[in-house]
Scaffold this motif. Structure first.
Motif, PDB file in Angstrom:
ATOM      1  N   ILE A 153       0.847  -1.203   0.000  1.00  0.00           N
ATOM      2  CA  ILE A 153       0.000   0.000   0.000  1.00  0.00           C
ATOM      3  C   ILE A 153       0.879   1.249   0.000  1.00  0.00           C
ATOM      4  CG2 ILE A 153      -1.708   1.336   1.301  1.00  0.00           C
ATOM      5  CD1 ILE A 153      -2.845  -1.305   2.336  1.00  0.00           C
ATOM      6  N   SER A 154       1.962   1.220   0.792  1.00  0.00           N
ATOM      7  CA  SER A 154       2.864   2.376   0.873  1.00  0.00           C
ATOM      8  C   SER A 154       3.544   2.662  -0.454  1.00  0.00           C
ATOM      9  CB  SER A 154       3.918   2.141   1.968  1.00  0.00           C
ATOM     10  OG  SER A 154       3.292   1.994   3.225  1.00  0.00           O
ATOM     11  N   ARG A 155       3.694   1.628  -1.287  1.00  0.00           N
ATOM     12  CA  ARG A 155       4.332   1.829  -2.600  1.00  0.00           C
ATOM     13  C   ARG A 155       3.348   2.350  -3.650  1.00  0.00           C
ATOM     14  NH1 ARG A 155       6.747  -3.221  -1.242  1.00  0.00           N
ATOM     15  NH2 ARG A 155       5.331  -4.301  -2.656  1.00  0.00           N
ATOM     16  N   MET A 156       2.083   2.401  -3.306  1.00  0.00           N
ATOM     17  CA  MET A 156       1.077   2.939  -4.227  1.00  0.00           C
ATOM     18  C   MET A 156       1.319   4.441  -4.441  1.00  0.00           C
ATOM     19  SD  MET A 156      -1.266   0.706  -5.275  1.00  0.00           S
ATOM     20  CE  MET A 156      -1.817  -0.963  -4.946  1.00  0.00           C
ATOM     21  N   PRO A 157       0.873   4.985  -5.598  1.00  0.00           N
ATOM     22  CA  PRO A 157       1.113   6.406  -5.907  1.00  0.00           C
ATOM     23  C   PRO A 157       0.679   7.362  -4.789  1.00  0.00           C
ATOM     24  CG  PRO A 157       0.159   5.292  -7.799  1.00  0.00           C
ATOM     25  CD  PRO A 157       0.150   4.306  -6.675  1.00  0.00           C
ATOM     26  N   GLU A 158      -0.483   7.128  -4.199  1.00  0.00           N
ATOM     27  CA  GLU A 158      -0.993   8.000  -3.138  1.00  0.00           C
ATOM     28  C   GLU A 158      -1.102   7.263  -1.804  1.00  0.00           C
ATOM     29  OE1 GLU A 158      -1.478  11.155  -3.637  1.00  0.00           O
ATOM     30  OE2 GLU A 158      -1.083  11.056  -5.791  1.00  0.00           O
ATOM     31  N   GLY A 159      -0.423   6.128  -1.686  1.00  0.00           N
ATOM     32  CA  GLY A 159      -0.480   5.376  -0.444  1.00  0.00           C
ATOM     33  C   GLY A 159      -1.900   4.931  -0.119  1.00  0.00           C
ATOM     34  N   TYR A 160      -2.304   5.198   1.117  1.00  0.00           N
ATOM     35  CA  TYR A 160      -3.647   4.803   1.559  1.00  0.00           C
ATOM     36  C   TYR A 160      -4.745   5.646   0.908  1.00  0.00           C
ATOM     37  CZ  TYR A 160      -1.637   1.711   5.085  1.00  0.00           C
ATOM     38  OH  TYR A 160      -0.961   0.683   5.713  1.00  0.00           O
ATOM     39  N   ASP A 161      -4.361   6.768   0.290  1.00  0.00           N
ATOM     40  CA  ASP A 161      -5.329   7.625  -0.402  1.00  0.00           C
ATOM     41  C   ASP A 161      -5.436   7.284  -1.889  1.00  0.00           C
ATOM     42  OD1 ASP A 161      -5.992   9.122   1.863  1.00  0.00           O
ATOM     43  OD2 ASP A 161      -4.231  10.402   1.617  1.00  0.00           O
ATOM     44  N   THR A 162      -4.800   6.197  -2.317  1.00  0.00           N
ATOM     45  CA  THR A 162      -4.875   5.768  -3.711  1.00  0.00           C
ATOM     46  C   THR A 162      -6.302   5.324  -4.041  1.00  0.00           C
ATOM     47  OG1 THR A 162      -2.568   5.032  -3.679  1.00  0.00           O
ATOM     48  CG2 THR A 162      -3.979   4.165  -5.439  1.00  0.00           C
ATOM     49  N   GLU A 163      -6.831   5.873  -5.115  1.00  0.00           N
ATOM     50  CA  GLU A 163      -8.180   5.510  -5.543  1.00  0.00           C
ATOM     51  C   GLU A 163      -8.150   4.150  -6.258  1.00  0.00           C
ATOM     52  OE1 GLU A 163     -11.195   7.005  -5.354  1.00  0.00           O
ATOM     53  OE2 GLU A 163     -10.547   8.786  -4.238  1.00  0.00           O
ATOM     54  N   VAL A 164      -9.069   3.271  -5.883  1.00  0.00           N
ATOM     55  CA  VAL A 164      -9.196   1.989  -6.569  1.00  0.00           C
ATOM     56  C   VAL A 164     -10.544   1.951  -7.266  1.00  0.00           C
ATOM     57  CG1 VAL A 164      -7.632   0.682  -5.107  1.00  0.00           C
ATOM     58  CG2 VAL A 164     -10.012   0.935  -4.413  1.00  0.00           C
ATOM     59  N   ARG A 165     -10.581   1.268  -8.404  1.00  0.00           N
ATOM     60  CA  ARG A 165     -11.819   1.215  -9.181  1.00  0.00           C
ATOM     61  C   ARG A 165     -12.737   0.119  -8.644  1.00  0.00           C
ATOM     62  NH1 ARG A 165      -7.948   2.688 -13.115  1.00  0.00           N
ATOM     63  NH2 ARG A 165      -7.371   0.529 -13.570  1.00  0.00           N
ATOM     64  N   GLU A 166     -13.940   0.072  -9.226  1.00  0.00           N
ATOM     65  CA  GLU A 166     -14.948  -0.892  -8.800  1.00  0.00           C
ATOM     66  C   GLU A 166     -14.393  -2.308  -8.820  1.00  0.00           C
ATOM     67  OE1 GLU A 166     -19.521  -2.164  -9.986  1.00  0.00           O
ATOM     68  OE2 GLU A 166     -18.345  -0.891 -11.301  1.00  0.00           O
ATOM     69  N   ARG A 167     -14.641  -3.051  -7.725  1.00  0.00           N
ATOM     70  CA  ARG A 167     -14.177  -4.430  -7.535  1.00  0.00           C
ATOM     71  C   ARG A 167     -12.656  -4.525  -7.468  1.00  0.00           C
ATOM     72  NH1 ARG A 167     -18.381  -8.027  -8.064  1.00  0.00           N
ATOM     73  NH2 ARG A 167     -16.923  -9.755  -8.138  1.00  0.00           N
ATOM     74  N   GLY A 168     -11.975  -3.380  -7.292  1.00  0.00           N
ATOM     75  CA  GLY A 168     -10.524  -3.400  -7.138  1.00  0.00           C
ATOM     76  C   GLY A 168      -9.794  -3.888  -8.365  1.00  0.00           C
ATOM     77  N   SER A 169     -10.224  -3.460  -9.549  1.00  0.00           N
ATOM     78  CA  SER A 169      -9.688  -4.004 -10.802  1.00  0.00           C
ATOM     79  C   SER A 169      -8.201  -3.719 -10.979  1.00  0.00           C
ATOM     80  CB  SER A 169     -10.473  -3.435 -11.988  1.00  0.00           C
ATOM     81  OG  SER A 169     -10.428  -2.027 -11.995  1.00  0.00           O
ATOM     82  N   MET A 170      -7.677  -2.677 -10.331  1.00  0.00           N
ATOM     83  CA  MET A 170      -6.257  -2.347 -10.488  1.00  0.00           C
ATOM     84  C   MET A 170      -5.371  -3.129  -9.505  1.00  0.00           C
ATOM     85  SD  MET A 170      -6.061   1.415  -8.661  1.00  0.00           S
ATOM     86  CE  MET A 170      -4.287   1.396  -8.557  1.00  0.00           C
ATOM     87  N   LEU A 171      -5.978  -3.918  -8.635  1.00  0.00           N
ATOM     88  CA  LEU A 171      -5.240  -4.675  -7.627  1.00  0.00           C
ATOM     89  C   LEU A 171      -5.202  -6.159  -7.996  1.00  0.00           C
ATOM     90  CD1 LEU A 171      -6.917  -3.130  -4.443  1.00  0.00           C
ATOM     91  CD2 LEU A 171      -4.663  -2.531  -5.350  1.00  0.00           C
TER      92      LEU A 171
END
Length: 595
Positions: free
Chosen positions: A471-489
């Motif tokens: 999560i910390s490596r995400m662009p915005e960390g915990y504020d990173t927006e994820v799409r419906e059903r978490g398609s980017m994860l």
């Protein structure tokens, strides 16, 4: 709502049932004052418009022959004032009714959505979600217009018809009777066309519902479609459903397009009869030009409310069927609900008891037969066995997602059917195989089960379950927006987020249903420390495909044939060399083969 698929039409051919309309009146009563104002404004606007032909008659028969330009100018000003007033009143009425219509949509949709959230899992298991969706969106939109504009228009068009007939008879009785002679012809035509039209538009609704159901299913299963290269086959199915929609639409429009020409043809014949009777049959010179023109104008007006009433009737027939479907969904029994005198579940210690529990999803097969066991507070229990044996059923019954057929499920000696569902589930943490991620930030998804959680609490829970690193490596960390059903994860990342969400809620009873199935072995080993922390001091039920992950559980239950075939620790069951021993050794052999 009957069990259905995208291949089957919903039967919407319903007789007019006044009970549905009376039930719907509860949504209308809140706005009846505004609707009365709208009726008065429309009536005034209509009356102003119907006075206009009489002014035209006076201009043609008096002002122009007498060359009274002052009177003619006054009549023109009066016409402009009447038309302006009519436009203002109708505009205000339209604004009022738009607000009323949207408020009715909001009220019905809110009640429908709140009820849908209470319905048991079984309801969603049995029905295409697209057909549920079309009831909440399309049917509610259609019905709201009927309940607001439809009812008002019935009153208005009836008044309009009455005004027109009165004004016609005030101008000339004989020519008014000529106009009314066209009514029987129109009545026969409207009865024939409306019956065809209604069936045609109901067919359109059925086919659109089927298309919506398949589209929703295909979007959710898009990955599977591509994995199995089913694009061409699915495109053909969609094409067939779309062709059904196009075919039924064209048929319905064909009938609708006959209405205007049919009424216009009758109107032309009637107006021709007016001139024929006015100038020839009733005697030349007996009817003035102004009288004939005025009656001709009223004749043009006369057919419009009749046609509108026909359309409203047709709309009512269709929408009563939609209304019945909406109320059918609202009346769907909430089989898993709080009893009348349900009490709050006290703070859970964690003792779970099944007392001669039997359960089946339908009448064809019993899933559990007379199952009894007791789990002590803080004890970890693994459920193993073949697919479909009832492992997930047991944990679903503990969470009271279903009611037992017979017997009791008790927590700390309290029958869970006697307590409120919210007080029960709020003390439980449930991790399913399908880790659902909502659109929004990662932080919001973790906070879903505890809205008051601070950032520090979210990060702490994430670190325990090994989610903080990625999560910390995400662009915005915990504020990173994820799409419906978490398609980017990845599936593993979604499960780790779900672990953090479950841990954050600090449950007294923890249920892990194939919760580590999508996590790689290395991550699972790192996660084991976090899992041990989660299990510490909590009663836990674990279903896992990889048997190596449940060796450390206090107790293992082998579930099959509707009951518990054997129970004990890993060492005890291996020593018995029974069902569990065969399952475990078979899995070990499989691992060695693939190593």
């Amino acid at each position: 709502m009957a069990k259905n698929t995208y291949k089957q039409d919903e039967i919407l051919e319903e007789p007019f049932d006044i009970r549905h309309l009376l039930r719907a009146s509860s949504y209308i009563k809140k706005y009846q004052k505004r609707m009365i104002i709208a009726i008065l404004l429309s009536s005034l606007g209509g009356a102003f418009g119907y006075i206009a032909p009489m002014i035209t008659q006076h201009a043609l028969d008096v002002a122009i022959p007498d060359k009274n330009f002052r009177l003619l100018f006054s009549l023109v000003i009066a016409l402009l004032a009447l038309y302006t007033g009519s436009i203002i009143f109708v505009t205000i009425r339209s604004k009022i009714m738009v607000e009323v219509s949207q408020n009715i949509i909001y009220d019905i949709r809110k009640d429908l959505f709140e009820h849908l959230q209470k319905l048991p899992f079984q309801y969603y298991d049995d029905r295409p979600h697209g057909k549920i969706l079309i009831r909440v969106v399309n049917y509610v939109n259609s019905v709201s217009d009927m309940l607001s504009n439809g009812l008002i228009n019935i009153v208005l068009e009836s008044f309009n018809l009455l005004f027109i007939v009165i004004f016609m008879f005030l101008v000339d009785v004989q020519l008014a009777l000529v106009v009314l002679c066209g009514v029987p012809i129109l009545t026969v035509f409207m009865i024939w066309i409306k019956n065809k039209q209604r069936k045609a538009w109901q067919a359109v609704s059925n086919k659109n519902s089927n298309l919506n159901a398949y589209l929703q299913e295909n979007i959710v299963g898009a990955r599977i479609t591509q994995i199995f290269a089913r694009e061409d086959e699915n495109a053909q199915i969609f094409q067939d459903l779309s062709q059904d929609c196009r075919r039924t639409w064209n048929t319905a429009v064909r009938y609708s397009n006959l209405v205007w020409p049919g009424i216009d043809a009758i109107s032309v014949c009637v107006r021709a009869a007016i001139f024929l009777f006015g100038l020839v049959i009733f005697g030349e010179g007996n009817k003035s030009l102004g009288t004939i023109v005025a009656i001709s104008s009223y004749a043009s007006f006369f057919w419009q409310p009749i046609m509108n009433l026909g359309n409203i009737f047709n709309n009512f027939i269709n929408n009563i069927a939609y209304l019945e479907r909406i109320f059918e969904t609202m009346d769907e029994p909430v089989t898993v609900s709080d009893k009348e005198n349900a009490k709050e579940m006290p703070t859970i210690r964690g003792e779970v008891t099944f007392d001669h529990v039997a359960f089946s999803y339908d009448e064809t097969k019993k899933i559990l037969k007379d199952v009894s066991f007791t789990v002590k507070p803080g004890e970890s229990v693994a459920l193993v066995g073949p697919t479909g044996a009832g492992k997930s059923t047991i944990v679903n019954l503990i969470s009271r997602f279903y009611n037992v057929d017979s017997g009791r499920v008790l927590i700390d000696g309290q029958d869970i059917s006697e307590v409120t569902i919210h007080s029960l589930r709020s003390q439980m943490g449930i991790m399913m195989q399908d880790s659902f991620i909502f659109s929004g930030t990662i932080g919001d998804n973790i906070r879903y089960g505890k809205l008051t959680a601070s950032e520090d609490e979210i990060r702490k829970a994430s670190r325990i379950v090994c989610a903080d690193d990625f999560i910390s490596r995400m662009p915005e960390g915990y504020d990173t927006e994820v799409r419906e059903r978490g398609s980017m994860l990845s599936q593993g990342q979604k499960q780790l987020i779900s672990f953090a969400r479950t841990l954050l809620s600090d449950p007294s009873i923890l249920i892990l249903d194939e919760a580590t199935s999508s996590i790689d072995v290395q991550t699972e080993k790192a996660l084991q420390t976090g899992l041990n922390a989660m299990l510490q001091g909590r009663t836990s039920f674990i279903i896992a495909h990889r048997l190596s992950t449940i060796r450390g559980c206090d107790r293992i239950m082998y579930i099959d044939d509707g009951g518990i075939m054997e129970t004990g620790s890993h060492e005890e069951l291996m020593a018995k060399k029974g069902y569990y021993y065969k399952l475990y050794t078979a899995q070990l052999e499989e691992v060695h083969k693939t190593a």
